[in-house]
Design a protein around this motif. Structure first.
Motif, PDB file in Angstrom:
ATOM      1  N   ARG A 548       0.825  -1.204   0.000  1.00  0.00           N
ATOM      2  CA  ARG A 548       0.000   0.000   0.000  1.00  0.00           C
ATOM      3  C   ARG A 548       0.860   1.256   0.000  1.00  0.00           C
ATOM      4  O   ARG A 548       0.511   2.277  -0.589  1.00  0.00           O
ATOM      5  N   MET A 551       5.028   2.946  -4.330  1.00  0.00           N
ATOM      6  CA  MET A 551       4.510   3.624  -5.520  1.00  0.00           C
ATOM      7  C   MET A 551       4.936   2.841  -6.760  1.00  0.00           C
ATOM      8  O   MET A 551       6.032   2.281  -6.808  1.00  0.00           O
ATOM      9  N   TRP A 553       4.753   2.919 -11.253  1.00  0.00           N
ATOM     10  CA  TRP A 553       4.575   3.777 -12.418  1.00  0.00           C
ATOM     11  C   TRP A 553       3.404   3.280 -13.249  1.00  0.00           C
ATOM     12  O   TRP A 553       3.324   2.119 -13.620  1.00  0.00           O
ATOM     13  N   ASP A 554       2.464   4.179 -13.546  1.00  0.00           N
ATOM     14  CA  ASP A 554       1.298   3.883 -14.366  1.00  0.00           C
ATOM     15  C   ASP A 554       1.537   4.424 -15.772  1.00  0.00           C
ATOM     16  O   ASP A 554       1.744   5.627 -15.952  1.00  0.00           O
ATOM     17  N   LYS A 557      -1.530   6.845 -17.012  1.00  0.00           N
ATOM     18  CA  LYS A 557      -1.621   8.118 -16.313  1.00  0.00           C
ATOM     19  C   LYS A 557      -0.324   8.905 -16.337  1.00  0.00           C
ATOM     20  O   LYS A 557      -0.302  10.081 -15.976  1.00  0.00           O
ATOM     21  N   LYS A 559       2.310   8.756 -14.414  1.00  0.00           N
ATOM     22  CA  LYS A 559       2.727   9.218 -13.096  1.00  0.00           C
ATOM     23  C   LYS A 559       2.779   8.023 -12.162  1.00  0.00           C
ATOM     24  O   LYS A 559       2.307   6.928 -12.482  1.00  0.00           O
ATOM     25  N   PHE A 560       3.357   8.242 -10.951  1.00  0.00           N
ATOM     26  CA  PHE A 560       3.429   7.194  -9.957  1.00  0.00           C
ATOM     27  C   PHE A 560       2.115   7.128  -9.188  1.00  0.00           C
ATOM     28  O   PHE A 560       1.546   8.153  -8.809  1.00  0.00           O
ATOM     29  N   VAL A 561       1.636   5.915  -8.936  1.00  0.00           N
ATOM     30  CA  VAL A 561       0.381   5.704  -8.221  1.00  0.00           C
ATOM     31  C   VAL A 561       0.634   4.742  -7.078  1.00  0.00           C
ATOM     32  O   VAL A 561       1.628   3.995  -7.061  1.00  0.00           O
ATOM     33  N   HIS A 562      -0.268   4.743  -6.092  1.00  0.00           N
ATOM     34  CA  HIS A 562      -0.158   3.832  -4.968  1.00  0.00           C
ATOM     35  C   HIS A 562      -0.592   2.436  -5.382  1.00  0.00           C
ATOM     36  O   HIS A 562      -1.425   2.255  -6.265  1.00  0.00           O
ATOM     37  N   GLY A 565       0.368  -1.635  -8.859  1.00  0.00           N
ATOM     38  CA  GLY A 565       0.242  -1.350 -10.279  1.00  0.00           C
ATOM     39  C   GLY A 565      -0.257  -2.504 -11.111  1.00  0.00           C
ATOM     40  O   GLY A 565       0.011  -2.572 -12.303  1.00  0.00           O
ATOM     41  N   ASP A 569      -4.224   0.095 -15.960  1.00  0.00           N
ATOM     42  CA  ASP A 569      -4.322   1.459 -15.446  1.00  0.00           C
ATOM     43  C   ASP A 569      -4.552   1.471 -13.943  1.00  0.00           C
ATOM     44  O   ASP A 569      -5.239   2.335 -13.410  1.00  0.00           O
ATOM     45  N   ASN A 570      -4.010   0.478 -13.245  1.00  0.00           N
ATOM     46  CA  ASN A 570      -4.096   0.421 -11.780  1.00  0.00           C
ATOM     47  C   ASN A 570      -5.552   0.417 -11.318  1.00  0.00           C
ATOM     48  O   ASN A 570      -5.947   1.156 -10.418  1.00  0.00           O
TER      49      ASN A 570
END
Length: 723
Positions: A548, A551, A553-554, A557, A559-562, A565, A569-570
């Motif tokens: 959780r 991070m 990489w998406d 998007k 950008k980095f997401v939580h 992945g 698209d997460n």
């Protein structure tokens, strides 16, 4: 997906699909797979390596246990041997040609080249060694109505060549370079459109083009009837990729050649290939031995004088076509990224390659004193006698020996001492004296090194007793058998005290072989750590917390997401009955909308299949056609109905003559069928979204009326004002 919904609703007998899209359709349509009898995994090893294990696990969980599962693979790594991943029961292994990894009819040659001279070496290889003709190979006498299979079997050229390169930038560069040189070239790479890819392949298979430049995307699943030459412009990083590349030729009892251009940084990969194939690496071979090209790996350079001429021709091509220089620069940048991302060879191969580079002439590497590759003499000996070919080979070895002697020549006097003898008394005494002192110092250093090497050998000579009695020394195996002592290591006295019963090495015994079978760098620490899982019950909560916080990489998007992945698209994941997590978007209700719109249903398992499978509503099919009854002339609507009937008859006659739907719309028809776009409905039943002028004017009046009504004062406020 609407077209695929319709295909699946027609109850197909055979489904050919990729794992991801098939699983999406299964979840979206809630398909019942109890009637499936056979499941085939083509290129099964590659499916597991590419990360389809999650989709395959979920698909297999939905299949009945009575089905038969077939896995096809050109190679057999350990990941595929673990049949538990595929859910197999009582598996049987069928191996074809288990003794040899490559065809025995395949002949191989490896050329040691320099990186800036690769293009010149390729042009010389195509023109003088393989003999690819300039221009097209298509015969003028081929009849136009000749079938595809007949044309391929009769008119395909036997000298067609397949060139493998590293990236698509190499493909574009070599295509332009070879086209400028006068060849007809086709190209295929991963991001090429499927239609263009089919056109390029068809041109090559029919013999319209002689050369096909491809990436590793064509290393699998490509079938060319007549192909005798495969060229590795960039040497592959794994032995498995090499096997798939050269496997395009020497098939079905035919012979073939595999030519590989090898630079010095790529030498460790050749040594890994040697260990994998178990064949010796040579740079000299007898021309009388016809099996030497198949049983050994022969390494050698191109002739120096020919390469110099080809370099001049490449420079002239740069002047002729200005785009070659820009494409070459793009190729160099792409090759740099490829070098940073490709897998590594074994450490032993790097060490051995470094030792071979110190003495290139004795190992067949490119240098001024290395003899020419024997295959060049072998190919040119086809039209001459065997004795003449052997004589040419002997002359080539004498030439190489002479060059080696010339390179090792060191003069007895330097330039300064020669100038002193020629010009005495003109200021050269100081430089001559300086060189004499320097020569004396160097001579002392050489004598010191020779004395040190002689002193190391003296104790071994002193240990020999001057007696004539010969004593038989006991062998290490006998000593270990009698005294149960560990056997000694090498001759230097380094003993190995490891007990084989309790010692466990950190390197797998067959790590090099398994790495050769893998397309990716399976022997690296990252890959081994990823496969080696050791989960404990108490650590699952900690792992979830770490996932959780981290991070990822998406790509969509940017950008980095939580999260980890997972997914394109997460997206949110849903856990299925088998324990596999799938994206929640797989069940979006899109199929229900399509089903209600087209009035179709899925056939149930066990239902009798007929020609009307999938339709809803119509239970009976009426085939009787009756004529319409006559109109009543006394009726008030007789004129209007008669005009409508004549109009329908005119439309029916026009459609029978071949008029399309657009022409029917221009004539005023509201019931012309528009095909599959509206699900078979007529234009009159399709609701239009365009508004007329009256509708827009009415909507504006309603809006203005509402505004004025909302602005009026209420009745209560009016009463208060009156009071």
């Amino acid at each position: 997906m609407d077209e695929q919904f319709e295909m699946m609703s027609n109850n197909p007998d055979v489904i050919i699909a990729t794992p991801g899209r098939l699983l999406h359709l299964i979840v979206e349509m809630n398909l019942d797979l109890k009637s499936v009898q056979y499941v085939v995994f083509d290129e099964a090893d590659r499916l597991f390596e590419m990360g389809f294990e999650t989709a395959l696990t979920e698909i297999i969980h939905r299949l009945p246990p009575t089905r038969q599962t077939l896995l096809f693979s050109a190679t057999l790594p350990k990941s595929l041997v673990e049949f538990a991943k595929a859910g197999l029961q009582t598996p049987k292994l069928v191996r074809l040609d288990a003794e040899g990894k490559i065809s025995t009819d395949l002949k191989m040659s490896f050329f040691s080249v320099k990186q800036p001279e690769k293009d010149a070496c390729l042009l010389f290889l195509l023109r003088d060694v393989i003999g690819v003709p300039m221009g097209t190979n298509q015969l003028e006498g081929v009849p136009e109505g000749t079938g595809k299979k007949k044309a391929l079997s009769q008119y395909a050229a036997p000298h067609q060549t397949l060139i493998f390169v590293a990236t698509k930038h190499h493909v574009e560069y070599l295509t332009v370079l070879l086209t400028t040189a006068g060849y007809f070239v086709s190209q295929i790479y991963g991001t090429l459109d499927q239609t263009a890819r089919s056109i390029q392949m068809d041109r090559f298979r029919r013999g319209i083009t002689n050369i096909l430049v491809v990436t590793d995307v064509a290393a699998r699943g490509i079938d060319i009837p007549v192909l005798e030459n495969v060229v590795n412009y960039d040497f592959p990083t794994g032995a498995r990729v090499f096997i798939h590349r050269v496997g395009r030729t020497a098939r079905a009892g035919r012979t073939g050649w595999a030519w590989s251009l090898l630079t010095t940084p790529e030498l460790p990969y050749l040594l890994d290939l040697q260990l994998f194939l178990g064949r010796p690496l040579k740079h000299r071979v007898s021309l009388e031995d016809a099996r030497a090209w198949s049983d050994s790996l022969i390494l050698g350079p191109f002739p120096r004088d020919v390469i110099d001429q080809e370099l001049e021709s490449v420079k002239s091509m740069d002047v002729e076509d200005s785009s070659i220089q820009s494409l070459r620069e793009v190729m160099r940048k792409g090759h740099g990224m490829y070098e940073r991302s490709k897998g590594k060879a074994s450490q032993a191969s790097y060490k051995r390659a470094k030792e071979m580079s110190k003495d290139p002439a004795s190992h067949g590497l490119v240098s001024t004193s290395t003899p020419t590759h024997p295959v060049l003499v072998y190919k040119s000996a086809n039209g001459i006698s065997q004795a003449k070919a052997t004589e040419d080979q002997a002359e080539e070895e004498k030439r190489a020996t002479l060059l080696r002697v010339i390179n090792s020549f060191t003069p007895a006097e330097t330039v300064f001492e020669v100038a002193h003898k020629a010009h005495k008394g003109k200021g050269t005494e100081t430089t001559a004296a300086l060189m004499k002192e320097r020569r004396k110092a160097l001579k002392k250093a050489v004598d010191r090194v020779a004395l040190a090497s002689a002193s190391k050998e003296e104790p071994e000579e002193d240990e020999e007793e001057p007696t004539s009695r010969v004593v038989a020394m006991a062998e290490e195996d006998d000593i270990a058998e009698v005294f149960d002592a560990p056997s000694s290591g090498d001759k230097k006295g380094n003993h190995d005290y490891r007990d084989s019963e309790y010692y466990m090495s950190y390197v797998q015994k067959d790590a090099d072989t398994e790495k050769g079978y893998s397309l990716r760098d399976g022997a690296s620490f990252v890959e081994q750590a990823r496969n080696a899982t050791f989960d404990l019950t108490g650590d699952e909560a900690l792992l979830d917390q770490r996932k959780r916080k981290q991070m990822a990489w998406d790509r969509k998007k940017k950008k980095f997401v939580h999260g980890d992945g997972v997914g394109a698209d997460n997206v949110k994941l849903v856990k299925t009955e088998s324990g596999v997590k799938l994206p929640a978007t797989y069940r979006s209700g899109r199929f229900e909308e399509w089903r209600l719109k087209n009035k179709k249903s899925l056939p149930r398992v066990g239902e009798t299949e007929n020609s009307r499978t999938g339709q809803i509503g119509k239970r009976y099919l009426h085939k009787n056609v009756s004529e319409p009854k006559q109109l009543d002339k006394a009726h008030a609507n007789y004129d209007r109905k008669s005009r409508q009937r004549k109009k329908k008859e005119a439309e029916a006659s026009g459609m029978a003559e071949g008029d399309n739907s657009a022409q029917q719309l221009r004539k005023g028809s509201k019931k012309a069928v528009l095909g599959k776009r509206y699900g078979g409905k007529t234009v009159g039943r399709v609701k239009t979204e365009l508004k007329t002028v009256d509708q827009i004017r009415k909507a504006r009046k309603v809006a203005e009326h509402r505004k004025t009504k909302n602005a009026r004062p209420s009745r209560k406020s009016k009463g208060k004002g009156r009071r």
